[in-house]
Each structure stands twice: as C-alpha cells, then as structure tokens.
Motif scaffolding. Structure first.
Motif, PDB file in Angstrom:
ATOM      1  N   LEU A  38     -14.095  24.371  53.430  1.00 55.91           N
ATOM      2  CA  LEU A  38     -15.336  23.683  53.062  1.00 55.91           C
ATOM      3  C   LEU A  38     -16.539  24.560  53.384  1.00 55.91           C
ATOM      4  O   LEU A  38     -16.540  25.291  54.371  1.00 55.91           O
ATOM      5  CB  LEU A  38     -15.469  22.375  53.842  1.00 55.91           C
ATOM      6  CG  LEU A  38     -14.329  21.360  53.712  1.00 55.91           C
ATOM      7  CD1 LEU A  38     -14.590  20.176  54.637  1.00 55.91           C
ATOM      8  CD2 LEU A  38     -14.179  20.900  52.280  1.00 55.91           C
ATOM      9  N   PHE A  39     -17.560  24.465  52.557  1.00 50.18           N
ATOM     10  CA  PHE A  39     -18.817  25.119  52.923  1.00 50.18           C
ATOM     11  C   PHE A  39     -19.964  24.121  52.846  1.00 50.18           C
ATOM     12  O   PHE A  39     -20.030  23.266  51.970  1.00 50.18           O
ATOM     13  CB  PHE A  39     -19.092  26.364  52.069  1.00 50.18           C
ATOM     14  CG  PHE A  39     -19.465  26.107  50.630  1.00 50.18           C
ATOM     15  CD1 PHE A  39     -20.794  25.981  50.241  1.00 50.18           C
ATOM     16  CD2 PHE A  39     -18.491  26.029  49.645  1.00 50.18           C
ATOM     17  CE1 PHE A  39     -21.141  25.760  48.922  1.00 50.18           C
ATOM     18  CE2 PHE A  39     -18.812  25.814  48.324  1.00 50.18           C
ATOM     19  CZ  PHE A  39     -20.152  25.679  47.951  1.00 50.18           C
ATOM     20  N   PRO A  89      -1.200  20.444  55.419  1.00 52.69           N
ATOM     21  CA  PRO A  89      -2.542  20.585  54.836  1.00 52.69           C
ATOM     22  C   PRO A  89      -3.574  20.860  55.922  1.00 52.69           C
ATOM     23  O   PRO A  89      -3.595  20.208  56.964  1.00 52.69           O
ATOM     24  CB  PRO A  89      -2.773  19.220  54.164  1.00 52.69           C
ATOM     25  CG  PRO A  89      -1.408  18.709  53.864  1.00 52.69           C
ATOM     26  CD  PRO A  89      -0.543  19.187  55.008  1.00 52.69           C
ATOM     27  N   ALA A  90      -4.411  21.857  55.672  1.00 51.86           N
ATOM     28  CA  ALA A  90      -5.357  22.306  56.685  1.00 51.86           C
ATOM     29  C   ALA A  90      -6.744  22.464  56.082  1.00 51.86           C
ATOM     30  O   ALA A  90      -6.903  22.629  54.863  1.00 51.86           O
ATOM     31  CB  ALA A  90      -4.888  23.638  57.292  1.00 51.86           C
ATOM     32  N   VAL A  91      -7.744  22.426  56.955  1.00 51.83           N
ATOM     33  CA  VAL A  91      -9.142  22.558  56.557  1.00 51.83           C
ATOM     34  C   VAL A  91      -9.819  23.555  57.479  1.00 51.83           C
ATOM     35  O   VAL A  91      -9.560  23.581  58.692  1.00 51.83           O
ATOM     36  CB  VAL A  91      -9.874  21.197  56.630  1.00 51.83           C
ATOM     37  CG1 VAL A  91     -11.385  21.374  56.502  1.00 51.83           C
ATOM     38  CG2 VAL A  91      -9.368  20.253  55.552  1.00 51.83           C
ATOM     39  N   SER A  92     -10.699  24.375  56.899  1.00 50.83           N
ATOM     40  CA  SER A  92     -11.546  25.269  57.684  1.00 50.83           C
ATOM     41  C   SER A  92     -12.999  24.989  57.320  1.00 50.83           C
ATOM     42  O   SER A  92     -13.328  24.794  56.141  1.00 50.83           O
ATOM     43  CB  SER A  92     -11.192  26.734  57.407  1.00 50.83           C
ATOM     44  OG  SER A  92     -11.894  27.591  58.287  1.00 50.83           O
ATOM     45  N   SER A 229     -15.604  33.088  48.317  1.00 50.75           N
ATOM     46  CA  SER A 229     -16.280  32.600  47.119  1.00 50.75           C
ATOM     47  C   SER A 229     -16.729  31.162  47.355  1.00 50.75           C
ATOM     48  O   SER A 229     -16.542  30.600  48.432  1.00 50.75           O
ATOM     49  CB  SER A 229     -15.355  32.701  45.903  1.00 50.75           C
ATOM     50  OG  SER A 229     -14.173  31.941  46.117  1.00 50.75           O
ATOM     51  N   ALA A 230     -17.335  30.544  46.314  1.00 51.69           N
ATOM     52  CA  ALA A 230     -17.836  29.176  46.476  1.00 51.69           C
ATOM     53  C   ALA A 230     -17.779  28.413  45.157  1.00 51.69           C
ATOM     54  O   ALA A 230     -18.564  27.497  44.945  1.00 51.69           O
ATOM     55  CB  ALA A 230     -19.267  29.208  47.004  1.00 51.69           C
ATOM     56  N   TYR A 231     -16.844  28.781  44.282  1.00 48.07           N
ATOM     57  CA  TYR A 231     -16.817  28.144  42.963  1.00 48.07           C
ATOM     58  C   TYR A 231     -15.873  26.952  42.894  1.00 48.07           C
ATOM     59  O   TYR A 231     -15.725  26.338  41.837  1.00 48.07           O
ATOM     60  CB  TYR A 231     -16.467  29.157  41.871  1.00 48.07           C
ATOM     61  CG  TYR A 231     -15.183  29.927  42.058  1.00 48.07           C
ATOM     62  CD1 TYR A 231     -13.952  29.347  41.807  1.00 48.07           C
ATOM     63  CD2 TYR A 231     -15.215  31.263  42.453  1.00 48.07           C
ATOM     64  CE1 TYR A 231     -12.780  30.060  41.963  1.00 48.07           C
ATOM     65  CE2 TYR A 231     -14.048  31.986  42.605  1.00 48.07           C
ATOM     66  CZ  TYR A 231     -12.836  31.382  42.353  1.00 48.07           C
ATOM     67  OH  TYR A 231     -11.667  32.092  42.502  1.00 48.07           O
ATOM     68  N   ARG A 245     -11.027  31.176  49.106  1.00 45.12           N
ATOM     69  CA  ARG A 245     -11.660  30.272  48.144  1.00 45.12           C
ATOM     70  C   ARG A 245     -12.189  29.030  48.861  1.00 45.12           C
ATOM     71  O   ARG A 245     -11.504  28.471  49.711  1.00 45.12           O
ATOM     72  CB  ARG A 245     -10.642  29.900  47.061  1.00 45.12           C
ATOM     73  CG  ARG A 245     -10.196  31.098  46.242  1.00 45.12           C
ATOM     74  CD  ARG A 245      -8.794  30.948  45.692  1.00 45.12           C
ATOM     75  NE  ARG A 245      -8.382  32.118  44.943  1.00 45.12           N
ATOM     76  CZ  ARG A 245      -7.860  33.220  45.487  1.00 45.12           C
ATOM     77  NH1 ARG A 245      -7.671  33.295  46.795  1.00 45.12           N
ATOM     78  NH2 ARG A 245      -7.526  34.245  44.732  1.00 45.12           N
ATOM     79  N   ARG A 246     -13.380  28.602  48.466  1.00 44.20           N
ATOM     80  CA  ARG A 246     -14.000  27.457  49.142  1.00 44.20           C
ATOM     81  C   ARG A 246     -14.509  26.435  48.124  1.00 44.20           C
ATOM     82  O   ARG A 246     -14.743  26.765  46.962  1.00 44.20           O
ATOM     83  CB  ARG A 246     -15.192  27.926  50.000  1.00 44.20           C
ATOM     84  CG  ARG A 246     -14.862  28.987  51.037  1.00 44.20           C
ATOM     85  CD  ARG A 246     -16.085  29.308  51.893  1.00 44.20           C
ATOM     86  NE  ARG A 246     -17.172  29.839  51.090  1.00 44.20           N
ATOM     87  CZ  ARG A 246     -18.431  29.970  51.506  1.00 44.20           C
ATOM     88  NH1 ARG A 246     -18.764  29.590  52.740  1.00 44.20           N
ATOM     89  NH2 ARG A 246     -19.365  30.474  50.720  1.00 44.20           N
ATOM     90  N   PHE A 247     -14.709  25.200  48.604  1.00 40.00           N
ATOM     91  CA  PHE A 247     -15.417  24.211  47.801  1.00 40.00           C
ATOM     92  C   PHE A 247     -16.416  23.478  48.680  1.00 40.00           C
ATOM     93  O   PHE A 247     -16.324  23.491  49.905  1.00 40.00           O
ATOM     94  CB  PHE A 247     -14.472  23.244  47.070  1.00 40.00           C
ATOM     95  CG  PHE A 247     -13.516  22.479  47.946  1.00 40.00           C
ATOM     96  CD1 PHE A 247     -13.890  21.295  48.561  1.00 40.00           C
ATOM     97  CD2 PHE A 247     -12.212  22.923  48.130  1.00 40.00           C
ATOM     98  CE1 PHE A 247     -13.003  20.576  49.345  1.00 40.00           C
ATOM     99  CE2 PHE A 247     -11.308  22.216  48.904  1.00 40.00           C
ATOM    100  CZ  PHE A 247     -11.711  21.036  49.520  1.00 40.00           C
ATOM    101  N   HIS A 248     -17.368  22.843  48.019  1.00 38.56           N
ATOM    102  CA  HIS A 248     -18.517  22.268  48.703  1.00 38.56           C
ATOM    103  C   HIS A 248     -18.133  21.037  49.511  1.00 38.56           C
ATOM    104  O   HIS A 248     -17.371  20.188  49.034  1.00 38.56           O
ATOM    105  CB  HIS A 248     -19.571  21.895  47.645  1.00 38.56           C
ATOM    106  CG  HIS A 248     -20.863  21.424  48.210  1.00 38.56           C
ATOM    107  ND1 HIS A 248     -21.607  20.410  47.651  1.00 38.56           N
ATOM    108  CD2 HIS A 248     -21.560  21.826  49.307  1.00 38.56           C
ATOM    109  CE1 HIS A 248     -22.699  20.213  48.364  1.00 38.56           C
ATOM    110  NE2 HIS A 248     -22.693  21.052  49.364  1.00 38.56           N
TER     111      HIS A 248
END
Length: 297
Positions: A38-39, A89-92, A229-231, A245-248
């Motif tokens: 996540l970003f 499943p993991a989150v950063s 990235s952030a797409y 790879r990241r998402f909002h």
C-alpha cells in the motif's frame, strides 16, 4: 456517483467473498499468496487534497490489515518473491512525498504497533522546506518533513526511502545527467541526511510511462535494492522482485477491501512494462541503457 460506486463494490464483495476466501486459501496452500504493498501520502484531518486520508480512516485500515494479514517489510516482500514461497497473504505499508503531519499520527502509529514501514521522501523539498508543486497548484502549500524529522523516524525503525530529488516526472527526463541527479546524487544526499543506507526508490507518479528501462537500470547501477511503482498491482510469485508493485491505500474502505481480498480481474488488467525505452531520449542516454557499464563512467 461515488455512493453508487461504493454500493456496487460492497455488493460485489458480499457476493464474491466466499469464493475469494477459497481462492486465497488455495493460493496460500500452494505458497503463492498475493503480497499487497500500500502507498499513502498524507494522514491528516484536513483533507484539502485528493491524496489525504483522515486519521480515523487510516487507523481503521491499519487495524483491518493487522487483523487479516501478515505485515511485512519491503525486504521481506522481495525475499518471498525471490524464494518463490509466499505462505500467507501479506501487506507492506509505504508513504510517498514526505509531509510533516505524518509525524503527528501516522508514523507514531506504525512505530507503536511495530509495523514495518518504508517512508519515501523527496530530498530537495526536505532540504529546503519547499512545498510540493502539486500542492501549490491547488493553492494549499503544506509543511514538508525536516531533515531532523526523517532522521528521528529512521532512528525509530522507519525505513527511509528515496522519492527522487525534485519529485520529477521521468517521462520528461531526457538526459543521463538529470537521471543521475534525481536518483544517484539524491540517494547519496539522503544517506548523508539520515546516516544510513538508502535501499529503495519510489518513482513519482509511478505509472508505466515513468517506469522506464533507463530509470530501472540507473537504480540498479547505483546500488538500490528495489524500485516501487504506483499504478495498482499485486506482487505475485514469478514477478521480478526488484520492481515492487503498489496500489493506493484508498480512503474508501470498500475499495481497499476489494483490493486486499485479491481481485483477479485487477490482476488480469495490470499493465506490462516496455522492455525497451521507446520514449524520446538522447542518443547518449540510449547508448548507456544498452550498455549499462557505461552509465557511471
């Protein structure tokens, strides 16, 4: 319109949740659980720009992730991709830009719960205290992290990463000198600020057109361990671990849940990056992309 969209997502989630849980269990049993990065940008209760999330909504998202996912660092994201084994499943968590207000609530929350976090800053804004151009265009200049703040965050266990020198759009960079200034020199400057190695770069805007081969190769050559990235995409077994790879971290909770419960449709739609730099670049830069050993000669 936003209410209708949120309702549609909630309905889809309610219908698909049992199937998605079975899918995630199957992927986890096979050691191929998706990894979400996540970003965020700014956590504050005055949402005067589209990239602000309230303190309450942010804490709700953090609590949800703590309950349902393993929380890991970017280094652990890469390790799982490199070993080909992701058991759960993991989150950063990551942040971009470097807003001073994040030191009031968001970062202390990360530290208090011992949540791995990478905090990407734009070095020239930090060095001089200049507000971001994207905030000035909205007529709302906002305070930027100081060198003392990011050094204190690093001392408290927050990983500090690079977001270039000037929040540059790499789609507009056409010389090796500017590429080096925004990545190589900025990395060195940031390491001096925090007295620690800088391992990761988050590309401003982070869309496929900014994720150019020249940018990725420069990041590799100067010793960075990964580039973000952030797409909007998951990290899956088989992906190149250098490109994270990241998402909002969407303020709309249902949209975030939709991503985190693994939406296969989104995975099918994720773009691929070009393997050649077909954008407008000068011949000198093109030669150094084809022959990386020339990049820092």
């Amino acid at each position: 319109m936003q209410l209708l969209r949120s309702l549609a997502i909630s309905t889809r989630l309610a219908i698909q949740t049992p199937w998605r849980r079975r899918q995630l269990k199957r992927m986890s049993d096979q050691g191929q659980a998706p990894i979400s990065v996540l970003f965020y940008h700014r956590v504050a209760d005055e949402p005067i720009n589209p990239w602000t999330i309230s303190k309450r909504d942010f804490e709700r998202q953090v609590d949800y992730c703590r309950e349902h996912f393993e929380l890991i660092s970017l280094q652990e994201v890469q390790r799982r991709l490199d070993t080909g084994h992701s058991p759960r499943p993991a989150v950063s968590f990551t942040f971009d830009d470097g807003y001073s207000e994040n030191c009031e609530f968001a970062l202390p929350l990360m530290i208090r719960h011992r949540i791995p976090c990478t905090y990407f800053v734009t070095t020239e804004n930090v060095r001089h205290g200049h507000p971001f151009e994207h905030d000035l265009r909205l007529g709302h200049p906002l305070p930027i992290n100081t060198v003392e703040q990011i050094k204190a965050a690093a001392d408290s266990g927050i990983e500090i990463g690079l977001h270039t020198a000037n929040h540059v759009d790499f789609n507009r960079v056409h010389t090796i000198e500017e590429l080096n200034q925004e990545i190589v020199e900025a990395k060195n400057n940031l390491e001096e600020m925090i007295d620690r190695p800088v391992r990761y770069l988050a590309v401003p805007f982070g869309l496929p057109q900014q994720m150019r081969p020249a940018v990725i190769e420069t990041a590799r050559q100067c010793g960075l361990k990964g580039i973000c990235s952030a797409y909007g995409a998951y990290n899956l077994i088989g992906d190149d671990s250098f490109h994270i790879r990241r998402f909002h971290g969407d303020p709309q909770f249902n949209r975030l849940r939709n991503w985190l419960t693994y939406d296969e449709r989104k995975n099918r739609r994720r773009p691929t990056l070009p393997d050649q730099d077909v954008l407008n670049i000068e011949p000198e830069l093109a030669a150094k992309i084809r022959h990386p050993e020339l990049a820092f000669s």
